[in-house]
Design a protein around this motif. Structure first.
Motif, PDB file in Angstrom:
ATOM      1  N   ASN A   1       2.417   0.942 -10.792  1.00 41.70           N
ATOM      2  CA  ASN A   1       3.170   0.259 -11.412  1.00 41.70           C
ATOM      3  C   ASN A   1       4.240  -0.326 -10.671  1.00 41.70           C
ATOM      4  O   ASN A   1       4.792  -1.574 -10.869  1.00 41.70           O
ATOM      5  N   ARG A   2       5.815   0.184 -10.150  1.00 40.84           N
ATOM      6  CA  ARG A   2       5.675  -0.270  -9.200  1.00 40.84           C
ATOM      7  C   ARG A   2       5.630  -1.444  -7.467  1.00 40.84           C
ATOM      8  O   ARG A   2       6.283  -2.203  -7.503  1.00 40.84           O
ATOM      9  N   ALA A   3       3.919  -1.057  -7.100  1.00 40.74           N
ATOM     10  CA  ALA A   3       3.322  -1.927  -6.338  1.00 40.74           C
ATOM     11  C   ALA A   3       3.136  -2.972  -7.175  1.00 40.74           C
ATOM     12  O   ALA A   3       3.756  -4.338  -6.559  1.00 40.74           O
ATOM     13  N   LYS A   4       3.079  -2.883  -8.870  1.00 40.69           N
ATOM     14  CA  LYS A   4       1.780  -4.383  -9.132  1.00 40.69           C
ATOM     15  C   LYS A   4       3.376  -5.293  -9.599  1.00 40.69           C
ATOM     16  O   LYS A   4       3.624  -6.155  -9.249  1.00 40.69           O
ATOM     17  N   GLN A   5       4.382  -4.299  -9.588  1.00 39.05           N
ATOM     18  CA  GLN A   5       5.984  -5.645  -9.548  1.00 39.05           C
ATOM     19  C   GLN A   5       6.833  -5.790  -8.478  1.00 39.05           C
ATOM     20  O   GLN A   5       7.015  -7.258  -8.494  1.00 39.05           O
ATOM     21  N   ALA A   6       6.590  -4.939  -7.392  1.00 42.49           N
ATOM     22  CA  ALA A   6       6.393  -5.390  -6.191  1.00 42.49           C
ATOM     23  C   ALA A   6       6.104  -6.561  -5.887  1.00 42.49           C
ATOM     24  O   ALA A   6       6.646  -8.584  -5.001  1.00 42.49           O
TER      25      ALA A   6
ATOM     26  N   LYS B   1       0.643  -0.990  -0.227  1.00 46.64           N
ATOM     27  CA  LYS B   1       0.016  -0.086  -0.025  1.00 46.64           C
ATOM     28  C   LYS B   1       0.989   0.745   0.067  1.00 46.64           C
ATOM     29  O   LYS B   1       0.458   2.109  -0.663  1.00 46.64           O
ATOM     30  N   GLN B   2       1.675   1.385   1.108  1.00 49.55           N
ATOM     31  CA  GLN B   2       2.801   2.497   0.959  1.00 49.55           C
ATOM     32  C   GLN B   2       3.607   2.513  -0.278  1.00 49.55           C
ATOM     33  O   GLN B   2       3.531   4.098  -1.136  1.00 49.55           O
ATOM     34  N   LEU B   3       4.188   1.449  -1.457  1.00 45.88           N
ATOM     35  CA  LEU B   3       4.179   1.724  -2.724  1.00 45.88           C
ATOM     36  C   LEU B   3       3.911   1.842  -3.343  1.00 45.88           C
ATOM     37  O   LEU B   3       3.706   2.630  -4.333  1.00 45.88           O
ATOM     38  N   ALA B   4       2.295   1.625  -3.519  1.00 47.57           N
ATOM     39  CA  ALA B   4       1.150   2.388  -4.269  1.00 47.57           C
ATOM     40  C   ALA B   4       1.403   3.659  -4.079  1.00 47.57           C
ATOM     41  O   ALA B   4       0.642   4.152  -5.708  1.00 47.57           O
ATOM     42  N   LYS B   5       0.999   4.074  -3.214  1.00 45.66           N
ATOM     43  CA  LYS B   5       1.043   5.396  -2.652  1.00 45.66           C
ATOM     44  C   LYS B   5       2.278   6.606  -4.220  1.00 45.66           C
ATOM     45  O   LYS B   5       1.284   7.350  -4.435  1.00 45.66           O
ATOM     46  N   LEU B   6       3.363   5.842  -3.626  1.00 50.43           N
ATOM     47  CA  LEU B   6       4.002   6.211  -4.855  1.00 50.43           C
ATOM     48  C   LEU B   6       4.198   6.096  -6.651  1.00 50.43           C
ATOM     49  O   LEU B   6       4.113   6.926  -7.286  1.00 50.43           O
TER      50      LEU B   6
ATOM     51  N   LEU C   1      -4.840  -3.854  -5.230  1.00 49.48           N
ATOM     52  CA  LEU C   1      -4.446  -3.350  -5.630  1.00 49.48           C
ATOM     53  C   LEU C   1      -5.697  -2.612  -6.248  1.00 49.48           C
ATOM     54  O   LEU C   1      -6.095  -2.934  -7.700  1.00 49.48           O
ATOM     55  N   TYR C   2      -5.835  -1.497  -6.049  1.00 47.38           N
ATOM     56  CA  TYR C   2      -7.069  -0.735  -6.692  1.00 47.38           C
ATOM     57  C   TYR C   2      -5.966   0.818  -7.734  1.00 47.38           C
ATOM     58  O   TYR C   2      -5.543   1.350  -7.472  1.00 47.38           O
ATOM     59  N   ARG C   3      -6.786   0.849  -9.191  1.00 45.97           N
ATOM     60  CA  ARG C   3      -5.446   1.616 -10.124  1.00 45.97           C
ATOM     61  C   ARG C   3      -6.605   3.247 -10.411  1.00 45.97           C
ATOM     62  O   ARG C   3      -7.777   2.268 -10.876  1.00 45.97           O
TER      63      ARG C   3
END
Length: 395
Positions: free
Chosen positions: A140-145, A132-137, A173-175
């Motif tokens: 795509n990075r959150a998805k890959q991680a 969730k923290q990565l998704a704020k940034l 994850l929600y986009r």
């Protein structure tokens, strides 16, 4: 009578004997993880000490560690990463490019957050918060991680290092809704004019003159909806320009890896996306001009290539397109935008199924989500329908 087979992870009768003055040896047969029974022994100053040493040695043999007996729930996360990458290489199922991408994403996105933790300390709550923290940034990075962290922990479960995978319970994850970018016909013609002006070499000062390939590449992308790597991988044998319906077979892509020369891969992004595409007139004309300019070509020669005969890289074509267009004040145009530009009119004038077929998609949902620019204009036929349904009485 044959000796009874021991269950895996168990040992048979322990025997002891004196082996020298003041030394005793205890031995038994132990059935390892691989199913083989092996003789294990230990020594001690007394028979009891030797038996105790043997039992300690047996207890240290990990039952479910086929290749890495040192990996346990108390191992640091970095050891699992190394083990996971070795397992990927051993399996050999994914492409080298994907493998390198997994390693990069793991090292740059995941490891910094988990490197000081043991495997048993990585739970659902920690993983959920990290994603969730990565998704704020970056979505795509959150998805890959999320992908690489799940795969590594899944391996730990399969090899019975961990009892369950915490990533199985992390929230989805929600986009944010995304409207694909597509060019209009007038915008396409402005881009064509800018490239033509550059390729005319008007005002050219130094360096090699433009060879006309950039304009032809753009026309082929517009005429086929192909990915830039697929266009650069077209060979002479893939082109039928003399038949009643000119066509190109899209059957490969150009792969560029760090430290390696670019090469042609013998299938597109996925093996299922091989396809033969009929060419519109503007694309077939561009191919004919390119063939005429290239001169004699072997069947396996690339339609688009460097002056040395090597494959063009997708990065170089992107950079050249960006530089040419930025010189006339056009920014934000990428090769992939031409792919979306093609999909929209095909969908509008035919069907989403035909657009997906042209793009090489097996699932129309991908086409709708990422490639079709939705029109805000509702079919005006609704006005006539409502007039008939709710017309006012004239009386």
């Amino acid at each position: 009578m044959p000796r009874a087979r021991l269950p895996i992870g168990t040992f048979g009768e322990i025997t002891t004997r004196r082996v020298s003055s003041g030394r005793f040896e205890a031995r038994t047969r132990y059935r390892d993880w691989d199913g083989r029974s092996r003789q294990v022994q230990a020594t001690g100053s007394t028979a009891t000490a030797a038996e105790r040493a043997l039992k300690g040695k047996l207890a240290s043999r990990f039952l479910f560690q086929p290749t890495n007996a040192d990996l346990t729930p108390d191992s640091p996360f970095g050891d699992l990463v190394t083990y996971w990458l070795e397992d990927i290489d051993l399996e050999g199922r994914i492409s080298r490019t994907t493998r390198n991408l997994y390693e990069r994403n793991m090292r740059t996105l995941v490891t910094p957050a988990f490197e000081n933790l043991t495997l048993r300390e990585i739970g659902v709550a920690r993983c959920d918060r990290f994603i969730k923290q990565l998704a704020k940034l970056s979505y795509n990075r959150a998805k890959q991680a999320r992908v690489v962290l799940r795969l590594a922990l899944e391996l730990a479960v399969r090899h019975e290092i961990l009892p369950s995978n915490p990533m199985d319970h992390v929230s989805r994850l929600y986009r944010a809704p995304h409207i694909p970018d597509a060019l209009t016909a007038p915008e396409v013609n402005v881009i064509r004019a800018a490239i033509a002006q550059w390729e005319s070499a008007a005002g050219h000062i130094s360096g090699p003159k433009p060879d006309g390939q950039l304009g032809a590449i753009v026309e082929v992308m517009l005429g086929t909806s192909a990915r830039i790597g697929e266009v650069l991988a077209i060979r002479r044998r893939d082109i039928d320009i003399t038949g009643p319906v000119p066509s190109i077979r899209l059957a490969g892509t150009i792969v560029s890896r760090n430290g390696e020369q670019p090469f042609r891969q013998d299938h597109p992004k996925t093996a299922k996306s091989r396809r033969v595409v009929a060419l519109p007139t503007f694309a077939s004309d561009a191919v004919r001009r390119r063939l005429a300019n290239a001169g004699s070509m072997g069947l396996d020669d690339l339609l688009f290539q460097s002056r040395d005969g090597t494959p063009l890289t997708t990065a170089n074509v992107r950079r050249q397109l960006r530089q040419v267009l930025s010189g006339v004040g056009i920014d934000g145009v990428t090769p992939h935008m031409f792919r979306r530009t093609v999909a929209t009119p095909v969908n509008d004038n035919a069907s989403i199924e035909l657009a997906a077929e042209l793009l090489g998609h097996t699932d129309t949902r991908v086409t709708v989500m990422h490639y079709i620019q939705r029109s805000e204009l509702v079919n005006p036929a609704t006005a006539a329908l409502l007039d008939r349904a709710f017309a006012k009485d004239e009386g």
